[in-house]
Design a protein around this motif. Structure first.
Motif, short mmCIF file in Angstrom:
data_model
loop_
_atom_site.label_atom_id
_atom_site.label_comp_id
_atom_site.label_asym_id
_atom_site.label_seq_id
_atom_site.Cartn_x
_atom_site.Cartn_y
_atom_site.Cartn_z
N LEU A 58 57.49 14.59 -34.40
CA LEU A 58 58.85 14.07 -34.30
C LEU A 58 59.05 13.33 -32.97
N ALA A 59 58.50 13.85 -31.89
CA ALA A 59 58.60 13.18 -30.59
C ALA A 59 57.88 11.83 -30.62
N VAL A 60 56.73 11.78 -31.27
CA VAL A 60 55.98 10.52 -31.37
C VAL A 60 56.77 9.51 -32.21
N ILE A 61 57.34 9.96 -33.30
CA ILE A 61 58.12 9.07 -34.16
C ILE A 61 59.33 8.52 -33.40
N LEU A 62 60.04 9.37 -32.69
CA LEU A 62 61.21 8.92 -31.93
C LEU A 62 60.81 7.94 -30.84
N ARG A 63 59.67 8.17 -30.20
CA ARG A 63 59.17 7.24 -29.18
C ARG A 63 58.89 5.87 -29.80
N HIS A 64 58.25 5.87 -30.95
CA HIS A 64 57.94 4.60 -31.63
C HIS A 64 59.21 3.89 -32.08
N MET A 65 60.20 4.65 -32.52
CA MET A 65 61.46 4.04 -32.94
C MET A 65 62.18 3.40 -31.75
N ARG A 66 62.14 4.06 -30.59
CA ARG A 66 62.79 3.52 -29.41
C ARG A 66 62.09 2.28 -28.88
N GLN A 67 60.78 2.19 -29.08
CA GLN A 67 60.03 1.02 -28.62
C GLN A 67 60.42 -0.22 -29.40
N GLY A 68 60.79 -0.05 -30.64
CA GLY A 68 61.17 -1.18 -31.47
C GLY A 68 59.96 -1.99 -31.91
N PRO A 69 60.20 -3.05 -32.67
CA PRO A 69 59.09 -3.87 -33.13
C PRO A 69 58.49 -4.65 -31.97
N HIS A 70 57.19 -4.75 -31.96
CA HIS A 70 56.53 -5.53 -30.93
C HIS A 70 55.21 -6.08 -31.46
N TYR A 71 54.75 -7.08 -30.84
CA TYR A 71 53.57 -7.83 -31.27
C TYR A 71 52.33 -7.23 -30.62
N GLN A 72 51.36 -6.77 -31.43
CA GLN A 72 50.15 -6.17 -30.91
C GLN A 72 48.94 -6.63 -31.72
N PRO A 73 48.35 -7.76 -31.38
CA PRO A 73 47.14 -8.16 -32.09
C PRO A 73 45.95 -7.35 -31.60
N GLY A 74 44.96 -7.17 -32.45
CA GLY A 74 43.74 -6.47 -32.05
C GLY A 74 42.85 -7.39 -31.23
N PRO A 75 41.85 -6.83 -30.54
CA PRO A 75 40.99 -7.65 -29.69
C PRO A 75 40.13 -8.64 -30.48
N ASP A 76 39.85 -8.34 -31.73
CA ASP A 76 39.01 -9.24 -32.53
C ASP A 76 39.83 -10.14 -33.46
N ILE A 77 41.15 -10.16 -33.32
CA ILE A 77 42.01 -10.97 -34.18
C ILE A 77 42.43 -12.21 -33.40
N PRO A 78 42.27 -13.38 -34.00
CA PRO A 78 42.70 -14.58 -33.29
C PRO A 78 44.22 -14.57 -33.10
N PRO A 79 44.69 -15.08 -31.98
CA PRO A 79 46.13 -15.04 -31.71
C PRO A 79 46.91 -15.92 -32.68
N TYR A 80 48.08 -15.47 -33.03
CA TYR A 80 49.01 -16.25 -33.83
C TYR A 80 50.40 -15.97 -33.31
N ARG A 81 51.28 -16.86 -33.63
CA ARG A 81 52.64 -16.74 -33.13
C ARG A 81 53.35 -15.56 -33.76
N PRO A 82 53.98 -14.68 -32.95
CA PRO A 82 54.71 -13.55 -33.53
C PRO A 82 55.93 -14.06 -34.30
N PRO A 83 56.41 -13.26 -35.27
CA PRO A 83 57.57 -13.69 -36.05
C PRO A 83 58.79 -13.85 -35.17
N ASP A 84 59.58 -14.86 -35.48
CA ASP A 84 60.81 -15.14 -34.76
C ASP A 84 61.92 -14.37 -35.44
N ASP A 85 62.60 -13.49 -34.71
CA ASP A 85 63.64 -12.64 -35.28
C ASP A 85 65.00 -13.32 -35.41
N ARG A 86 65.09 -14.57 -35.00
CA ARG A 86 66.36 -15.28 -35.13
C ARG A 86 66.64 -15.62 -36.59
#
Length: 88
Positions: A58-86
């Protein structure tokens, strides 16, 4: 494998996981108390350990919820533009 073509609305089911964890927490507390009162020490300890695991989850879930959505590509994934929330 991430390709960069995920839907714009892709999100983790954290709220659902939160409520399932709360439900499990209620039952773990109930089980711990009920087995302790019934004199079933082994089962009370098992429910108590489950209670501890659920509390950490539950503590881990609440921490993840507070962090909100964020862009995290893996090291072997080519970069791409994160989604625009507007709104469009």
């Amino acid at each position: 494998m991430r390709t960069g073509s995920e839907p714009r609305t892709a999100r983790s089911a954290l709220r659902f996981r939160f409520w399932l964890t709360v439900w499990g927490l209620v039952w773990a507390v109930f089980g711990t108390v009920a087995f302790a009162l019934a004199g079933r020490t082994g089962w009370a300890i098992a429910c108590g350990v489950l209670w501890l695991v659920i509390t950490v989850d539950l503590a881990v879930i609440l921490r993840h919820m507070r962090q909100g959505p964020h862009y995290q590509p893996g090291p072997d994934i080519p970069p791409y533009r994160p989604p625009d929330d507007r709104p469009s």
